[in-house]
Motif scaffolding. Sequence first.
Motif, mmCIF file in Angstrom:
data_model
loop_
_atom_site.group_PDB
_atom_site.id
_atom_site.type_symbol
_atom_site.label_atom_id
_atom_site.label_comp_id
_atom_site.label_asym_id
_atom_site.label_seq_id
_atom_site.Cartn_x
_atom_site.Cartn_y
_atom_site.Cartn_z
ATOM 1 N N ALA A 307 0.832 -1.210 0.000
ATOM 2 C CA ALA A 307 0.000 0.000 0.000
ATOM 3 C C ALA A 307 0.863 1.255 0.000
ATOM 4 N N ALA A 308 2.057 1.159 0.577
ATOM 5 C CA ALA A 308 2.971 2.301 0.598
ATOM 6 C C ALA A 308 3.799 2.414 -0.685
ATOM 7 N N GLY A 309 3.534 1.522 -1.651
ATOM 8 C CA GLY A 309 4.241 1.567 -2.926
ATOM 9 C C GLY A 309 5.633 0.996 -2.870
ATOM 10 N N LEU A 310 5.869 0.105 -1.911
ATOM 11 C CA LEU A 310 7.201 -0.461 -1.738
ATOM 12 C C LEU A 310 7.286 -1.868 -2.317
ATOM 13 N N PRO A 311 8.409 -2.226 -2.945
ATOM 14 C CA PRO A 311 8.565 -3.580 -3.456
ATOM 15 C C PRO A 311 8.794 -4.568 -2.321
ATOM 16 N N CYS A 312 7.989 -5.607 -2.279
ATOM 17 C CA CYS A 312 8.133 -6.651 -1.275
ATOM 18 C C CYS A 312 7.373 -7.871 -1.775
ATOM 19 N N GLY A 313 7.619 -9.018 -1.187
ATOM 20 C CA GLY A 313 6.905 -10.207 -1.620
ATOM 21 C C GLY A 313 7.274 -11.429 -0.813
ATOM 22 N N PRO A 314 6.367 -12.424 -0.813
ATOM 23 C CA PRO A 314 6.640 -13.682 -0.099
ATOM 24 C C PRO A 314 7.578 -14.572 -0.911
ATOM 25 N N ILE A 315 8.077 -15.607 -0.286
ATOM 26 C CA ILE A 315 8.877 -16.624 -0.968
ATOM 27 C C ILE A 315 7.952 -17.795 -1.251
ATOM 28 N N ASN A 316 7.492 -17.890 -2.491
ATOM 29 C CA ASN A 316 6.527 -18.904 -2.881
ATOM 30 C C ASN A 316 7.201 -20.199 -3.309
ATOM 31 N N THR A 317 6.430 -21.279 -3.311
ATOM 32 C CA THR A 317 6.808 -22.479 -4.044
ATOM 33 C C THR A 317 6.559 -22.220 -5.535
ATOM 34 N N VAL A 318 6.972 -23.151 -6.395
ATOM 35 C CA VAL A 318 6.661 -23.024 -7.815
ATOM 36 C C VAL A 318 5.149 -22.983 -8.011
ATOM 37 N N GLN A 319 4.437 -23.804 -7.248
ATOM 38 C CA GLN A 319 2.973 -23.764 -7.312
ATOM 39 C C GLN A 319 2.466 -22.375 -6.966
ATOM 40 N N GLY A 320 3.026 -21.785 -5.926
ATOM 41 C CA GLY A 320 2.606 -20.446 -5.533
ATOM 42 C C GLY A 320 2.896 -19.412 -6.599
ATOM 43 N N GLY A 321 4.017 -19.569 -7.308
ATOM 44 C CA GLY A 321 4.343 -18.630 -8.379
ATOM 45 C C GLY A 321 3.356 -18.711 -9.525
ATOM 46 N N VAL A 322 2.985 -19.939 -9.912
ATOM 47 C CA VAL A 322 2.003 -20.107 -10.983
ATOM 48 C C VAL A 322 0.654 -19.542 -10.551
ATOM 49 N N GLU A 323 0.266 -19.828 -9.314
ATOM 50 C CA GLU A 323 -1.026 -19.344 -8.823
ATOM 51 C C GLU A 323 -1.050 -17.822 -8.718
ATOM 52 N N LEU A 324 0.078 -17.210 -8.350
ATOM 53 C CA LEU A 324 0.152 -15.749 -8.316
ATOM 54 C C LEU A 324 -0.062 -15.177 -9.707
ATOM 55 N N ALA A 325 0.614 -15.761 -10.722
ATOM 56 C CA ALA A 325 0.439 -15.284 -12.089
ATOM 57 C C ALA A 325 -1.018 -15.413 -12.532
#
Length: 379
Positions: A307-325
Amino acid sequence: MGAGPLSGVVVADFSRVLAGPYATMLLADLGAEVVKVEAPAGDDTRGWVPPTRDGVGTYYLAVNRNKRSIALDLGDPADLEVAHALSARADVFIQNFKPGGLARFGLDYASVKRRNERTIYCSISGFGSAGGAKLPGYDLLVQGMSGLMSLTGDPDGPPFRAGISVFDVMTGLHSVIGVLAALHHRDLTGEGQHVETNLLSTALSTLVNQTSAYVAGGVVPTRMGNAHLSLFPYEPLATGDGELIVVAGNDGQFRRLAEALGRPELADDERFDTVGKRNDHREELRPLLLEALAAKSAQEWFEVLTAAGLPCGPINTVQGGVELAERLGLEPVVEVDQVPTIRNPIGLSATPPSYRLAPPALDEHGDEIRRWLTEETDA
């Protein structure tokens, strides 16, 4: 022929495993007609299992979409004649045999050029065609020998390989760039040419700031775990219930980060008010950031910092990366004849990538390709 910006371009794909097949799949996605030439035993990756889908290695499925397969034994005169006919017809010839390995079959650059002066001939190797010609080009070897593994892992731990064959993939990308440049040159001049790529040169180029640190700055980089040589914070940091990747790429971002964490005074602290100072004093700054981050969960901080416009993110599994996309509307998975594959990442408004053929079975199109070559010869 497929639709796309490369529609009408015929690619003879004499490559196997990863760098070459990845390159030819990208060309095929853009409309090129790719003929995958395999030995009678097939591409090695068909049997690189597990995992599998319907008995075929998913490794093979990852990089062989939109191609037609023909099995040829280059030691058989009749099959070699087919290979020669294909090389004479192809706009692009791609191979990743050891340098010189195809000369005895009359499929080296000089021989193919005699059949078709307009052919773009792309050779992919591990260490080039000079002093490294006899060295086997496995990605793991190049990760070690290029210096990448010396940069990967904890500072006090052993070196690690990357989680993928990163230089095979990067060399495939560089090969595509070289082929496209050569095709453009041919459109202007009518001349074919030899494109050469190798994994070690690709590695040194794609190590970017790390190789520059040595050649331009005289510094030999070392392992820093998840830390960055020139930025802090730029790594996963512990929160109240897990890690979150937190990035402050410039002084303005760090000020917003300090404010979002409820510690605005950190941005005015003369130890931390510039990128260079934050690097020099990272061991003093890190515990202050961790203390603030401990107040909320990783998900809560993700929402606050985003919300503050800052780059951040979780460490996903490959499954999590596909689901995020998928959640972001990127539609990462495309099915071709019920085989799920990952979408080509290139977006083109007028001539987008297309998905026409599932990864082929061994010699699935052998008879079709032989008929096509006979028709071309008769014409």
